[in-house]
Write a protein that holds these residues in place. Structure first.
Motif, PDB file in Angstrom:
ATOM      1  N   VAL A 132       4.948   1.581   0.013  1.00 49.17           N
ATOM      2  CA  VAL A 132       6.184   0.820  -0.185  1.00 49.17           C
ATOM      3  C   VAL A 132       6.665   0.974  -1.620  1.00 49.17           C
TER       4      VAL A 132
ATOM      5  N   SER B 154      -3.318  -4.163  -1.446  1.00 47.92           N
ATOM      6  CA  SER B 154      -2.345  -3.180  -1.923  1.00 47.92           C
ATOM      7  C   SER B 154      -3.073  -2.233  -2.854  1.00 47.92           C
TER       8      SER B 154
ATOM      9  N   VAL C 152       6.211  -3.076  -4.208  1.00 43.82           N
ATOM     10  CA  VAL C 152       4.902  -3.732  -4.170  1.00 43.82           C
ATOM     11  C   VAL C 152       4.998  -5.146  -4.731  1.00 43.82           C
TER      12      VAL C 152
ATOM     13  N   THR D  18      -0.655  -2.560   2.089  1.00 43.04           N
ATOM     14  CA  THR D  18       0.273  -1.552   1.587  1.00 43.04           C
ATOM     15  C   THR D  18      -0.531  -0.501   0.847  1.00 43.04           C
TER      16      THR D  18
ATOM     17  N   THR E 136      -5.540   7.378   4.649  1.00 43.91           N
ATOM     18  CA  THR E 136      -4.434   6.767   5.395  1.00 43.91           C
ATOM     19  C   THR E 136      -4.619   6.878   6.901  1.00 43.91           C
TER      20      THR E 136
ATOM     21  N   TYR F  80       5.624  -7.582  -2.058  1.00 38.02           N
ATOM     22  CA  TYR F  80       4.440  -7.817  -1.225  1.00 38.02           C
ATOM     23  C   TYR F  80       3.442  -8.713  -1.940  1.00 38.02           C
TER      24      TYR F  80
ATOM     25  N   ALA G 278       1.958  -1.804   6.345  1.00 33.57           N
ATOM     26  CA  ALA G 278       3.234  -1.440   5.724  1.00 33.57           C
ATOM     27  C   ALA G 278       3.215  -0.028   5.147  1.00 33.57           C
TER      28      ALA G 278
END
Length: 187
Positions: free
Chosen positions: A124, A66, A127, A96, A102, A130, A121
């Motif tokens: 988001v 993440s 987080v 995430t 990206t 997650y 994902a």
């Protein structure tokens, strides 16, 4: 330097840079660590909503990333970790985040061999949920400071595998709450 009376460093690496490279006097330096909300981030069970959303089995190891999709955070290396684990049916990868890489990360995930359980994902709002889903957080940074996500994961009781760079050694005690590894090294 002359117009600033005091410098704050968030980790030892930055403190050492101020002292040894920039030449700041020790008396005008302080190391001040950041923190996270421990009343919000607690160890607990996997969130049922995410378990159901991704069809995660109780016996699966959920490995997460993440963060910002940028060169320094090395999300491409995280995707390579998933590729190296392609023969492990008991591992689920979840990523995430968003950022300048990206599109590249999305293409790399799409190019993974079939059979690798990888959930992209993206950006988001939850987080924390997650982080609670993860059994381990991987942060394979090429360079880094003192990433908030590592502090958040540790507060949730999630061990961290992170690069031995920047402020990460201040957060991850190798062999105790995670492992420190060479930067950007998927193996």
């Amino acid at each position: 330097k002359e117009s600033i009376s005091y410098a704050l460093a968030e980790n030892q690496e930055v403190f050492d840079w101020y002292l040894n490279v920039a030449g700041w006097p020790r008396a005008r330096l302080a190391k001040v660590s950041s923190g996270v909300d421990l009343s919000r981030l607690l160890p607990g069970p996997r969130p049922n909503g995410l378990v159901d959303k991704y069809g995660i089995d109780a016996g699966e190891l959920v490995v997460g990333f993440s963060g910002r999709f940028s060169d320094e955070k090395a999300p491409d290396v995280f995707v390579e970790v998933a590729n190296l684990c392609r023969n492990r049916e008991d591992v689920r990868f979840v990523v995430t985040g968003a950022g300048p890489l990206t599109e590249l990360i999305s293409r790399k995930v799409e190019a993974l061999p079939t059979g690798i359980r990888f959930e992209f994902a993206g950006l988001v709002d939850d987080v924390d949920q997650y982080l609670a889903l993860y059994d381990v957080l991987i942060l394979p940074s090429r360079f880094d400071g003192r990433p908030l996500v590592v502090m958040e994961a540790l507060a949730c009781g999630v061990p961290v595998i992170a690069s031995d760079v920047g402020g990460l050694p201040d957060l991850v005690s190798d062999g105790k709450n995670g492992f420190l590894v060479p930067p950007a090294d998927a193996k």
